[in-house]
Structures are given as C-alpha cells and as structure tokens.
Design an enzyme around this catalytic site. Structure first.
Site, PDB file in Angstrom:
ATOM      1  CE  LYS A 157     -18.689  11.862  26.607  1.00 54.85           C
ATOM      2  NZ  LYS A 157     -19.378  10.760  25.896  1.00 54.85           N
ATOM      3  CG  ASP A 185     -15.729  13.766  20.388  1.00 56.05           C
ATOM      4  OD1 ASP A 185     -15.437  14.855  20.934  1.00 56.05           O
ATOM      5  OD2 ASP A 185     -16.395  13.009  21.040  1.00 56.05           O
TER       6      ASP A 185
HETATM    7  C1  LIG Z   1     -18.332  17.836  25.807  1.00 59.12           C
HETATM    8  C2  LIG Z   1     -19.505  16.856  25.312  1.00 59.12           C
HETATM    9  N1  LIG Z   1     -20.655  17.068  25.767  1.00 59.12           N
HETATM   10  C3  LIG Z   1     -21.671  16.322  25.620  1.00 59.12           C
HETATM   11  C4  LIG Z   1     -21.465  15.023  25.253  1.00 59.12           C
HETATM   12  C5  LIG Z   1     -22.700  14.384  24.538  1.00 59.12           C
HETATM   13  O1  LIG Z   1     -22.541  12.815  25.337  1.00 59.12           O
HETATM   14  P1  LIG Z   1     -23.488  11.633  24.768  1.00 59.12           P
HETATM   15  O2  LIG Z   1     -22.746  11.288  23.401  1.00 59.12           O
HETATM   16  O3  LIG Z   1     -23.487  10.864  25.685  1.00 59.12           O
HETATM   17  O4  LIG Z   1     -24.717  12.252  24.261  1.00 59.12           O
HETATM   18  C6  LIG Z   1     -20.303  14.902  24.556  1.00 59.12           C
HETATM   19  C7  LIG Z   1     -19.786  13.372  23.858  1.00 59.12           C
HETATM   20  O5  LIG Z   1     -18.807  13.178  23.464  1.00 59.12           O
HETATM   21  C8  LIG Z   1     -18.922  15.496  24.614  1.00 59.12           C
HETATM   22  O6  LIG Z   1     -17.949  15.605  24.416  1.00 59.12           O
END
Ligand SMILES: Cc1ncc(COP(=O)(O)O)c(C=O)c1O
Length: 399
Positions: A76, A123
């Site tokens: 992220k 989160d």
């Molecule tokens: C570990 C992880 N993977 C995937 C995502 C998904 O990203 P998006 O919210 O852009 O779909 C998040 C989002 O917080 C994440 O923390």
C-alpha cells in the site's frame, strides 16, 4: 448467511475500451523512478510456484510478494507515497517527474510547503503507508480505523508516529469522518478510493500501485495468460488491470477480480451492469480486512467494467486456504508468508482448481495446464495472531 462462490463473466469483445495512457508503460516507469529515489526502495521478490502449479493442474503460477515492500509488510505504501509526493510537488509548483525523495526532504521544500497534516481512513495497510511517508518526509498523519480493526495494525501505525485510533464506524463511514475532519482542520485527505469530486489524489494512489505491476512485468519470463486480483474498493485491481491492458492490448491476460462474500461491491456492480455503483453496507466481518470495503472506487470500476473478464465473490475459507498453501507450497517451491487479503485471489484460484463442485468454472475461466497465472500477494502477516490461528490452528477450514 451461508458463504458461497459466485461468478459473473463479461465478454470482452462487446465492450468499449477507454483511455489507459495514465497507466502506460512509460508512466509506470516514471512512477517506479520516483519510488526508487527512496533509500529504502528495492524490487520485491517474484516467486514462481512451478511445482504447486502442476499439483493444481495449471501450467505455472507466479506470485509477486509484497510483504517485502519498504519494510511495511504490504504494497500500500506505493500509493500513499506517490500521492503525497504529488501533493508536495504541486505545492512547490514542480512536476513529479523531476521531484525525488531528496527534493521532498530538502530545506527549501520544508520552507515553502510548511508542515502538512495528512489524514486517512484505513483498515491498516494504507494508513501505515501514509503514516510512514508522512514521518519519513517530516510531516504529520492522522489515521482513523474502522470498528474491529486488529490492535497489531493500530500499533504499527502508531509506531510510525501517526495519531491513530480505532473508531466505532465501518470502513466507508470512517472515510466520510476522515473527510469531514480534513475539511474542518485544513488537513489533506489521502484516501485510496475516489468519488465524484475527489479524484486527483486517488488517481495518484492508483498510479503509485503501477510500480508493483511494472516490477512484475520486468520479472516475468513470459506473458501470463491470467491475472487474479483481489479487490476492496478496486483501486489496486483497476491500476494493475490498466497497466497490463495497456501493455498487452489485444493479448491482455484474462483478468479475474476476487472479493469476499461479505464485501463484494465490485461483484454486485458487475452483476447489476446497470451503469450504477452498487454498495454493501453494515459490518463487513470478513477475515480479509483489507478487502472489507463496501463502496467501489469510481476510477477503478471504470477500468474494470471495460477490461475485467471475471468477477468472483468468495467465502473467507478460500483466503485461509491461500495462506496455508502459500506458506506450505509443493516441495521444491519457495514459501510465501501471505495475509488474509494478500492471499485472497490465489486462494480463490486454488479452490477453483481443487473443489469438485467448481469443476465447470475451470472451463469457463480457461484454467488448465496451459494457464500461466499471475497473482499479487499484497500483504504478509499484518495480523500475526490471525495468521497463526489460520495457518497453525487451521481456522476457517474448507467447507
Ligand atoms: C493487503 C491488501 N490487498 C489488497 C487490497 C485491495 O486494494 P483496493 O482497496 O484498492 O481494492 C488492500 C486494501 O486495503 C489491502 O490492504
């Protein structure tokens, strides 16, 4: 509610195709150049699970392991740092193209841009990325987390020097609360989802994710036939899809988007296909905390409606299985520590290949011994006790 596998398929031949230039190879290379100016930058590992692929009945499986990103255990930070870089460059009247980490921390920048407070709702993973970037660049961060967020994730954000708290709100209400705080206090909101009137920063965040896709492209020995991507609001899935669709054009791999049953706003939007975004409300108590988002990112959806092929809503146990298999792959393959959200798309892939009741899906998705599937493990064990209860104690078993 009984958890189940649900699939919506789009026919790519009948769709209008939009402008992908913001995620072109050239632009992605520029974003990667920005990230590589940070002293902590290094390419994350790219793991080929050939033996596991064979066991599953696939040609090959490639996993980009984002647990190594900037020492933060998740991808992220790529988005938050690129957005914050752009905000500061803009304040300085400069283009991000020639603006590096050194410029960001220079005395001149500090004098002219002053100290900025960045605020976000998260989160955990996005908030940690924003908090890390703000601290690295000597600015401030305020982070609001949704109800039920893991304490370990809160502590990690506090550890980056941010002001952070777990609220009583669900993710989407926490976003609205952060927005209100930004307006009242003159803070800058760095949110990883877009809505009408709030698009510049989310677009920069999405462009930031292009570094992950670009690195994968440089690490791939051959073109994948399939890409499986997990989605919360679908900023990440939209960005990665746009990059590969722009790169491979007509030969774009089959794109499959995976979400938890309890927060499947992209699936619902794809299923309705009525030109509107569809939301999930209330508490979204999935183990895939990073994907527990009920309102799609408008920019992400605009890309996926044109370039996404399959939209899947899946049970929590699929992600748990993905974590266990990545942690214990077939003999000879390298293990990957992947968290609930990180393993979601891979876990869904393994269920399709192993679950007899999903046999038909293999054909529908063209998943056979000729398939070369690319997945992104977008986080490591960001909640270690959750990781142990799933991988050690077998919580969330296959049903
Ligand atoms: C570990 C992880 N993977 C995937 C995502 C998904 O990203 P998006 O919210 O852009 O779909 C998040 C989002 O917080 C994440 O923390």
């Amino acid at each position: 509610m009984k958890e189940e596998f649900k699939l919506v398929q789009y026919d790519r031949r009948n769709r209008q195709k939009g402008d992908l230039s913001r995620f072109s190879l050239e632009n992605a290379r520029r974003v990667q150049t920005f990230h590589s100016s940070f002293p902590i930058y290094s390419k994350t590992p790219f793991v080929t699970l050939s033996n596991t692929a064979k066991e599953l009945g696939l040609g090959n499986v490639y996993i980009k392991d984002e647990s190594f990103r900037f020492g933060l255990n998740a991808f992220k930070v790529l988005g938050g740092s690129f957005a914050i870089g752009n905000v500061i460059a803009q304040k300085m009247g400069k283009s991000i193209e020639n603006f590096t980490y050194r410029d960001l921390i220079s005395e001149e920048t500090r004098r002219n841009a002053g100290e900025i407070t960045f605020v976000t709702a998260t989160d955990g993973n996005h908030g940690r990325g924003v908090a890390w970037t703000a601290s690295a660049l000597k600015h401030k961060a305020v982070v609001y987390m949704p109800k039920g967020s893991a304490k370990e994730r809160l502590e990690n954000i506090l550890g980056e020097g941010a002001e952070a708290s777990i609220t009583e709100l669900n993710y989407d209400d926490a976003v609205r609360f952060a927005h209100k705080q930004a307006e009242e206090n003159g803070w800058i909101m760095v949110q990883d989802t877009a809505w009408e009137g709030y698009e510049d920063i989310p677009l920069w965040i999405m462009q930031g994710y292009a570094t992950m896709a670009y690195e994968a492209y440089t690490q791939l020995a051959e073109r994948p036939t399939h890409i499986f991507l997990q989605a919360g609001v679908a900023s990440m899935a939209g960005a990665v899809t746009a990059f590969f669709a722009s790169l491979y054009k007509e030969e774009c791999p089959i794109i499959t988007i995976v979400e938890p049953n309890k927060a499947d706003c992209i699936f619902r939007t794809a299923e309705a296909m009525d030109g509107k975004l569809h939301y999930v409300t209330g508490e979204m108590d999935t183990i895939m905390a990073g994907l527990a988002c009920g309102e799609p990112c408008s920019i992400g959806w605009d890309i996926l409606k044109e370039y996404g092929d399959n939209f899947i809503s899946c049970p929590d146990y699929a992600a748990a299985q993905g974590m266990r298999i990545l942690g214990n792959p077939a003999k000879g393959d390298e293990r990957i520590i992947s968290g609930e959200s990180g393993a979601a798309a891979f876990g869904c892939l393994t269920e399709i290949m192993r679950n007899p009741s999903l046999r038909e899906w293999k054909e529908k998705l063209m998943l056979d011994e000729n398939a070369r599937v690319l997945c992104f493990s977008t986080e490591g064990d960001t909640d270690q006790s959750g990781y142990q209860s799933i991988v050690w104690d077998g919580a969330f078993p296959e049903k």
